[in-house]
Design an enzyme around this catalytic site. Sequence first.
Site, PDB file in Angstrom:
ATOM      1  N   ARG A   1       0.817  -1.210   0.000  1.00 23.80           N
ATOM      2  CA  ARG A   1       0.000   0.000   0.000  1.00 23.80           C
ATOM      3  C   ARG A   1       0.854   1.266   0.000  1.00 23.80           C
ATOM      4  NH1 ARG A   1      -3.419  -3.818   2.871  1.00 23.80           N
ATOM      5  NH2 ARG A   1      -2.205  -3.423   4.750  1.00 23.80           N
TER       6      ARG A   1
ATOM      7  N   GLU B   1       4.260 -10.678  15.315  1.00 26.60           N
ATOM      8  CA  GLU B   1       3.673 -11.260  16.513  1.00 26.60           C
ATOM      9  C   GLU B   1       4.186 -12.692  16.691  1.00 26.60           C
ATOM     10  OE1 GLU B   1      -0.764 -11.503  18.570  1.00 26.60           O
ATOM     11  OE2 GLU B   1      -0.573 -11.163  16.421  1.00 26.60           O
TER      12      GLU B   1
END
Lengths: 255, 191
Positions: free
Chosen positions: A142, A179
Amino acid sequence: MRRVLIFSSPNPITPQLSTPPTPPVNAVFPIRNCRWIGPSTSFQPPVLRLHNYQRTPTPLLCSATDSVTNQTKMASQDEQDPRISKISSVIRVIPNFPKPGILFQDITTLLLDTKAFRDTIDLFVERYREKDISVVAGIEARGFIFGPPIALAIGAKFVPLRKPNKLPGEVISEEYSLEYGTDKIEMHVGAMQAGERALIIDDLVATGGTLCAAIRLLERVGVHVVECACVIELPELKGRERLGDTPLFVLVSSA
Amino acid sequence: MFAAENGLKGDPRLQAISDAIRVVPHFPKPGIMFQDITTLLLDHKAFKDTVDIFVDRYRDMNISVVAGVEARGFMFGPSIALAIGAKFVPLRKPKKLPGEVIAEAYELEYGTDCLEMHVGAVQPGERAIAIDDLVATGGTLSAAIRLLERVGAQVVECACVIGLREVKGQRRLDGKPLYILVEPREIDGCY
């Protein structure tokens, strides 16, 4: 609740600023966590380490002191640009993507609003033109949507920072923590020269992990990262602090 | 069709654009001469000229949608969309778009892949162009055309910076006109 305002660094960008200003000796500064990230360290990622999305907001994630700090920053900003609220309003929030509990900030709806998309680019261009920026680096994918129009408007080159094995030529890589596990971003060797002044662009900053990796990548080749710029910030995830000395500029803050 | 055959014959910008593209041999596998547009993005004038040529072509064609194929289509499409007053619609690999999507499968050399578009991004009757950095077999662009047509858009043209020789003879892709700026660089011309 989405607070709509412009965050900027305390120090406006000027061409004379080749290094960040020296901090006062007795000040306390946030730990620059991004320097500590790496598989060889024992640094434990915080529980809310998320990439490009946020959890459903929970109360009291900021201490009273943090709130005061944010209030001070907000009060010291210029009055909100009228274009900002429209930009904020056309960003779509998608619940439970990519997994339950996450509220995903979808900028594709912003791209459908020709005026709001134009205004988004203009706000960045107005900030960075005539600031001697020669490189705009955009983070896949993006960042590729916002970076090139900004680069073209300010006379800079555009450099894509990509996931592994996408760039065809010789690359340098920088690893960063997720994560669970790690990921890498890559840049073509020779795309930038030492001493160049650069911006790093992405649509959103959450924990700041990806941006930190991008900063390390550019600094490794001797480039000065003037600022990181994103459309959206998720302030609860403390990406701004994680960027340490590198200023962060965003249009919309989504609490 | 190639830009040089369609009003831009001898345009010096086309030569500069071609010269700015780097050829990387044997990527992603032996025998492939990869046309690397990242070097074009480093040449501000050539990059700007690339966008300007597409903008000049499409600005008066009533285009309301520029659909860009992930990820290199994202590097060209938005600038064109902004300049001609169209929306930009990203066409993405599976599971990247967060909202409700429609998907279109297409053939690879081995196996298939899929392109997705958000439901509601494009309305019936809109005039659209599909853009990517390069067209080879046309498989990806064909999937892009099908996605747009499935929601009732009219695909006016497909636009690419680079078009492979095999495509040149066709001039059209699935009945849609193809507009290409340059042919691939040969190995002698690479950096």
